[in-house]
Design a protein around this motif. Sequence first.
Motif, PDB file in Angstrom:
ATOM      1  N   GLN A  13       0.822  -1.215   0.000  1.00  0.00           N
ATOM      2  CA  GLN A  13       0.000   0.000   0.000  1.00  0.00           C
ATOM      3  C   GLN A  13       0.858   1.268   0.000  1.00  0.00           C
ATOM      4  O   GLN A  13       0.545   2.233  -0.689  1.00  0.00           O
ATOM      5  N   GLU A  14       1.941   1.241   0.758  1.00  0.00           N
ATOM      6  CA  GLU A  14       2.845   2.399   0.762  1.00  0.00           C
ATOM      7  C   GLU A  14       3.507   2.562  -0.607  1.00  0.00           C
ATOM      8  O   GLU A  14       3.651   3.678  -1.112  1.00  0.00           O
ATOM      9  N   CYS A  15       3.881   1.451  -1.239  1.00  0.00           N
ATOM     10  CA  CYS A  15       4.469   1.513  -2.582  1.00  0.00           C
ATOM     11  C   CYS A  15       3.484   2.130  -3.570  1.00  0.00           C
ATOM     12  O   CYS A  15       3.853   2.995  -4.377  1.00  0.00           O
ATOM     13  N   LEU A  16       2.224   1.699  -3.526  1.00  0.00           N
ATOM     14  CA  LEU A  16       1.225   2.230  -4.459  1.00  0.00           C
ATOM     15  C   LEU A  16       0.973   3.712  -4.207  1.00  0.00           C
ATOM     16  O   LEU A  16       0.790   4.480  -5.152  1.00  0.00           O
ATOM     17  N   ARG A  17       0.991   4.119  -2.943  1.00  0.00           N
ATOM     18  CA  ARG A  17       0.824   5.548  -2.617  1.00  0.00           C
ATOM     19  C   ARG A  17       1.972   6.368  -3.206  1.00  0.00           C
ATOM     20  O   ARG A  17       1.755   7.423  -3.818  1.00  0.00           O
ATOM     21  N   LEU A  18       3.194   5.884  -3.070  1.00  0.00           N
ATOM     22  CA  LEU A  18       4.352   6.588  -3.628  1.00  0.00           C
ATOM     23  C   LEU A  18       4.322   6.572  -5.149  1.00  0.00           C
ATOM     24  O   LEU A  18       4.646   7.569  -5.795  1.00  0.00           O
ATOM     25  N   LEU A  19       3.925   5.456  -5.723  1.00  0.00           N
ATOM     26  CA  LEU A  19       3.831   5.327  -7.175  1.00  0.00           C
ATOM     27  C   LEU A  19       2.902   6.390  -7.757  1.00  0.00           C
ATOM     28  O   LEU A  19       3.179   6.963  -8.808  1.00  0.00           O
ATOM     29  N   ALA A  20       1.828   6.687  -7.052  1.00  0.00           N
ATOM     30  CA  ALA A  20       0.850   7.671  -7.531  1.00  0.00           C
ATOM     31  C   ALA A  20       1.347   9.109  -7.411  1.00  0.00           C
ATOM     32  O   ALA A  20       0.762  10.015  -8.006  1.00  0.00           O
ATOM     33  N   LYS A  21       2.436   9.328  -6.681  1.00  0.00           N
ATOM     34  CA  LYS A  21       2.944  10.691  -6.441  1.00  0.00           C
ATOM     35  C   LYS A  21       3.740  11.278  -7.591  1.00  0.00           C
ATOM     36  O   LYS A  21       3.874  12.495  -7.689  1.00  0.00           O
ATOM     37  N   VAL A  22       4.328  10.439  -8.424  1.00  0.00           N
ATOM     38  CA  VAL A  22       5.243  10.937  -9.446  1.00  0.00           C
ATOM     39  C   VAL A  22       4.661  10.745 -10.844  1.00  0.00           C
ATOM     40  O   VAL A  22       3.926   9.793 -11.077  1.00  0.00           O
ATOM     41  N   PRO A  23       4.981  11.635 -11.782  1.00  0.00           N
ATOM     42  CA  PRO A  23       4.386  11.538 -13.117  1.00  0.00           C
ATOM     43  C   PRO A  23       5.197  10.719 -14.124  1.00  0.00           C
ATOM     44  O   PRO A  23       4.688  10.372 -15.180  1.00  0.00           O
ATOM     45  N   VAL A  24       6.458  10.414 -13.808  1.00  0.00           N
ATOM     46  CA  VAL A  24       7.325   9.734 -14.774  1.00  0.00           C
ATOM     47  C   VAL A  24       7.965   8.516 -14.117  1.00  0.00           C
ATOM     48  O   VAL A  24       8.423   8.572 -12.983  1.00  0.00           O
ATOM     49  N   GLY A  25       7.977   7.423 -14.864  1.00  0.00           N
ATOM     50  CA  GLY A  25       8.636   6.204 -14.427  1.00  0.00           C
ATOM     51  C   GLY A  25       9.379   5.595 -15.601  1.00  0.00           C
ATOM     52  O   GLY A  25       9.456   6.180 -16.683  1.00  0.00           O
ATOM     53  N   ARG A  26       9.913   4.397 -15.385  1.00  0.00           N
ATOM     54  CA  ARG A  26      10.653   3.705 -16.435  1.00  0.00           C
ATOM     55  C   ARG A  26      10.067   2.315 -16.631  1.00  0.00           C
ATOM     56  O   ARG A  26       9.934   1.561 -15.659  1.00  0.00           O
ATOM     57  N   ILE A  27       9.710   2.005 -17.872  1.00  0.00           N
ATOM     58  CA  ILE A  27       9.249   0.662 -18.194  1.00  0.00           C
ATOM     59  C   ILE A  27      10.455  -0.146 -18.649  1.00  0.00           C
ATOM     60  O   ILE A  27      11.275   0.336 -19.434  1.00  0.00           O
ATOM     61  N   VAL A  28      10.577  -1.353 -18.123  1.00  0.00           N
ATOM     62  CA  VAL A  28      11.687  -2.251 -18.434  1.00  0.00           C
ATOM     63  C   VAL A  28      11.089  -3.443 -19.176  1.00  0.00           C
ATOM     64  O   VAL A  28      10.203  -4.124 -18.653  1.00  0.00           O
ATOM     65  N   TYR A  29      11.557  -3.665 -20.393  1.00  0.00           N
ATOM     66  CA  TYR A  29      10.991  -4.711 -21.236  1.00  0.00           C
ATOM     67  C   TYR A  29      12.090  -5.306 -22.105  1.00  0.00           C
ATOM     68  O   TYR A  29      13.243  -4.881 -22.036  1.00  0.00           O
ATOM     69  N   THR A  30      11.735  -6.290 -22.910  1.00  0.00           N
ATOM     70  CA  THR A  30      12.694  -6.934 -23.803  1.00  0.00           C
ATOM     71  C   THR A  30      12.456  -6.452 -25.228  1.00  0.00           C
ATOM     72  O   THR A  30      11.335  -6.513 -25.721  1.00  0.00           O
TER      73      THR A  30
END
Length: 136
Positions: A13-30
């Motif tokens: 739940q804390e991770c999801l709360r922090l995830l919602a705070k920022v507008p940019v992330g990084r997708i890691v894929y192949t």
Amino acid sequence: MLQNSGFRPLGRQECLRLLAKVPVGRIVYTRQALPAVLPVNFCLGPDSAVLLRTSGDSDLARAVDGAVVAFEVDEFDAATRSGWSVVVTGRAGLVPDPAESEPPDGEGGPDSWMPVRDGVLVRIETEVVSGRELTG
């Protein structure tokens, strides 16, 4: 991990709360059998799925549809040597652009910061969520 390593594990739940705070992330894929990392703007859907928009004919859309991917966000302060990092791992799928068809659960998703042609949403299930906080 050492007991007094300076890191504190974060609950889901804390991770999801922090995830919602920022507008940019990084997708890691192949991509072509090699790891690829791409910064993207995103939002969380009502069921906590990660949503991002891309062109339907993009390399990203082709590579991630039906694949297991990782998605990472973080926030760090170099001066205080503190911050946090959250990683989501789950299956990604393409959702047609809501302008052309209604996505499930009313998930409209974010507007892409990049020009998009024949847009689709990439929806990443939050199957595994982990995070840690660094305390300076």
